[in-house]
Design a protein around this motif. Sequence first.
Motif, PDB file in Angstrom:
ATOM      1  N   LYS A  85     -12.326  53.800 -22.833  1.00  0.00           N
ATOM      2  CA  LYS A  85     -11.973  52.613 -22.028  1.00  0.00           C
ATOM      3  C   LYS A  85     -12.988  52.393 -20.917  1.00  0.00           C
ATOM      4  O   LYS A  85     -13.458  51.264 -20.704  1.00  0.00           O
ATOM      5  CB  LYS A  85     -10.577  52.787 -21.428  1.00  0.00           C
ATOM      6  N   ASP A  86     -13.349  53.451 -20.204  1.00  0.00           N
ATOM      7  CA  ASP A  86     -14.308  53.314 -19.110  1.00  0.00           C
ATOM      8  C   ASP A  86     -15.687  52.917 -19.630  1.00  0.00           C
ATOM      9  O   ASP A  86     -16.391  52.114 -19.011  1.00  0.00           O
ATOM     10  CB  ASP A  86     -14.407  54.635 -18.344  1.00  0.00           C
ATOM     11  N   ALA A  87     -16.065  53.469 -20.777  1.00  0.00           N
ATOM     12  CA  ALA A  87     -17.388  53.197 -21.328  1.00  0.00           C
ATOM     13  C   ALA A  87     -17.532  51.747 -21.759  1.00  0.00           C
ATOM     14  O   ALA A  87     -18.551  51.098 -21.488  1.00  0.00           O
ATOM     15  CB  ALA A  87     -17.662  54.126 -22.507  1.00  0.00           C
ATOM     16  N   ILE A  88     -16.517  51.215 -22.418  1.00  0.00           N
ATOM     17  CA  ILE A  88     -16.631  49.834 -22.904  1.00  0.00           C
ATOM     18  C   ILE A  88     -16.527  48.850 -21.749  1.00  0.00           C
ATOM     19  O   ILE A  88     -17.156  47.781 -21.765  1.00  0.00           O
ATOM     20  CB  ILE A  88     -15.578  49.546 -23.999  1.00  0.00           C
ATOM     21  N   ASN A  89     -15.770  49.198 -20.705  1.00  0.00           N
ATOM     22  CA  ASN A  89     -15.727  48.339 -19.518  1.00  0.00           C
ATOM     23  C   ASN A  89     -17.078  48.297 -18.839  1.00  0.00           C
ATOM     24  O   ASN A  89     -17.557  47.228 -18.434  1.00  0.00           O
ATOM     25  CB  ASN A  89     -14.675  48.860 -18.533  1.00  0.00           C
ATOM     26  N   ARG A  90     -17.727  49.452 -18.725  1.00  0.00           N
ATOM     27  CA  ARG A  90     -19.017  49.510 -18.065  1.00  0.00           C
ATOM     28  C   ARG A  90     -20.074  48.756 -18.862  1.00  0.00           C
ATOM     29  O   ARG A  90     -20.882  48.020 -18.299  1.00  0.00           O
ATOM     30  CB  ARG A  90     -19.442  50.972 -17.882  1.00  0.00           C
ATOM     31  N   LEU A  91     -20.057  48.911 -20.186  1.00  0.00           N
ATOM     32  CA  LEU A  91     -21.053  48.239 -21.015  1.00  0.00           C
ATOM     33  C   LEU A  91     -20.886  46.727 -20.978  1.00  0.00           C
ATOM     34  O   LEU A  91     -21.868  45.985 -20.895  1.00  0.00           O
ATOM     35  CB  LEU A  91     -20.946  48.737 -22.455  1.00  0.00           C
ATOM     36  N   ALA A  92     -19.639  46.243 -21.044  1.00  0.00           N
ATOM     37  CA  ALA A  92     -19.397  44.796 -21.056  1.00  0.00           C
ATOM     38  C   ALA A  92     -19.755  44.151 -19.727  1.00  0.00           C
ATOM     39  O   ALA A  92     -20.101  42.965 -19.687  1.00  0.00           O
ATOM     40  CB  ALA A  92     -17.927  44.519 -21.397  1.00  0.00           C
ATOM     41  N   ASP A  93     -19.687  44.913 -18.624  1.00  0.00           N
ATOM     42  CA  ASP A  93     -20.014  44.373 -17.304  1.00  0.00           C
ATOM     43  C   ASP A  93     -21.489  44.530 -16.950  1.00  0.00           C
ATOM     44  O   ASP A  93     -21.951  43.937 -15.981  1.00  0.00           O
ATOM     45  CB  ASP A  93     -19.173  45.060 -16.224  1.00  0.00           C
ATOM     46  N   GLN A  94     -22.211  45.334 -17.728  1.00  0.00           N
ATOM     47  CA  GLN A  94     -23.602  45.636 -17.411  1.00  0.00           C
ATOM     48  C   GLN A  94     -24.509  44.504 -17.864  1.00  0.00           C
ATOM     49  O   GLN A  94     -24.478  44.082 -19.014  1.00  0.00           O
ATOM     50  CB  GLN A  94     -24.011  46.944 -18.086  1.00  0.00           C
ATOM     51  N   GLU A  95     -25.318  43.984 -16.948  1.00  0.00           N
ATOM     52  CA  GLU A  95     -26.237  42.901 -17.296  1.00  0.00           C
ATOM     53  C   GLU A  95     -27.334  43.428 -18.208  1.00  0.00           C
ATOM     54  O   GLU A  95     -27.861  44.517 -18.010  1.00  0.00           O
ATOM     55  CB  GLU A  95     -26.842  42.297 -16.029  1.00  0.00           C
ATOM     56  N   ASP A  96     -27.655  42.628 -19.213  1.00  0.00           N
ATOM     57  CA  ASP A  96     -28.671  43.017 -20.185  1.00  0.00           C
ATOM     58  C   ASP A  96     -29.626  41.840 -20.360  1.00  0.00           C
ATOM     59  O   ASP A  96     -29.239  40.786 -20.871  1.00  0.00           O
ATOM     60  CB  ASP A  96     -28.013  43.369 -21.523  1.00  0.00           C
ATOM     61  N   PRO A  97     -30.878  41.969 -19.912  1.00  0.00           N
ATOM     62  CA  PRO A  97     -31.814  40.840 -20.014  1.00  0.00           C
ATOM     63  C   PRO A  97     -32.145  40.436 -21.444  1.00  0.00           C
ATOM     64  O   PRO A  97     -32.691  39.363 -21.679  1.00  0.00           O
ATOM     65  CB  PRO A  97     -33.068  41.363 -19.282  1.00  0.00           C
ATOM     66  N   THR A  98     -31.834  41.309 -22.409  1.00  0.00           N
ATOM     67  CA  THR A  98     -32.124  40.974 -23.803  1.00  0.00           C
ATOM     68  C   THR A  98     -31.039  40.107 -24.422  1.00  0.00           C
ATOM     69  O   THR A  98     -31.208  39.623 -25.535  1.00  0.00           O
ATOM     70  CB  THR A  98     -32.280  42.258 -24.638  1.00  0.00           C
ATOM     71  N   LEU A  99     -29.911  39.937 -23.723  1.00  0.00           N
ATOM     72  CA  LEU A  99     -28.798  39.151 -24.254  1.00  0.00           C
ATOM     73  C   LEU A  99     -28.793  37.750 -23.654  1.00  0.00           C
ATOM     74  O   LEU A  99     -29.081  37.568 -22.466  1.00  0.00           O
ATOM     75  CB  LEU A  99     -27.460  39.825 -23.940  1.00  0.00           C
TER      76      LEU A  99
END
Length: 314
Positions: A85-99
């Motif tokens: 749960k913590d990992a997917i929350n962090r990934l979804a909130d993390q800005e990614d310049p490639t996206l």
Amino acid sequence: IRTTKERTKEKKDKTRSSVMKRSKLPNLFCDERTGIYYAIVKVASRRKSRSLGTKSYSEAATIRPGVIESLRVAPATSGPGEALKDAINRLADQEDPTLAKSTFLYYGVCRRQFLQVCPPAILRKPLAQVTPADLRLWQVAAAKAYSPPSVNGTISLLNKLFERVSEENQITSNPVGKIKRLKIVISHKWLPTPEEFAELVAEIRANANWRYNHATADAVELLAYTGLRIGEARHLKWGAVSSTKREVRNTEECTTKNKTMRSIPINPAPAGLLDKLRTTPGGKGPDDPVMLILRPTIGLRNACKRLGFPHLRN
């Protein structure tokens, strides 16, 4: 019969640490399985690593200092002990310049849907303990609540999460790799004949109870004649409508879903519509919008309902 020394060596060979060979430079290691160099540091008693993406020692030595610095100052990355749960929350909130921005927002929707149907016991599991069976359990529940494209989008988000952890040598295998995507069945969509489309547009214009009747009818015609997606049409400015070359060209704001540029030739149907729109009230400068309504869905849906037509999406 194997000796104790041989059994101990075999056991070590099965661990991930046994294949990471230390180089002459501090914090620089080489994966003996692939030959790729990694930067590995220890921050707050936690091991953090990142692939340098190269098999060249000289190239790895050059980019090593910057990567090590980023690992030391960056927030802790996902590891085998981090809860799903913590990992997917962090990934979804993390800005990614490639996206693209739309993809970033879409992943946020996928994250919310995943958390809503995934069993709490699985969400609390450390990443290293999540199994394909756990993800199949989530997929069965998700398939009952959401469409196949939505479920497959969440699989892409999960795959991105576990691939990153795998690249950091935190887990041995990606459990998402054994999860099959749901089959998407494309249903036949109703398309009106030219006569039915003309009747539909006339019905929208004739609805005096809808204050945006003319703007909605113009938008429906613009989308039908040009083939623009709704997002492209919303950002279409008069400066992109060429009167000399008889074409509609993309601008930086008005691009396709994949952020590519294209030009659309203006045949007689859209040419007549655009000539008419130029005479309607409102600004017609280069930065003024061509379509005066953001979403013509309501008027279009109600007109289809009154005429007894199937639902037509814009």
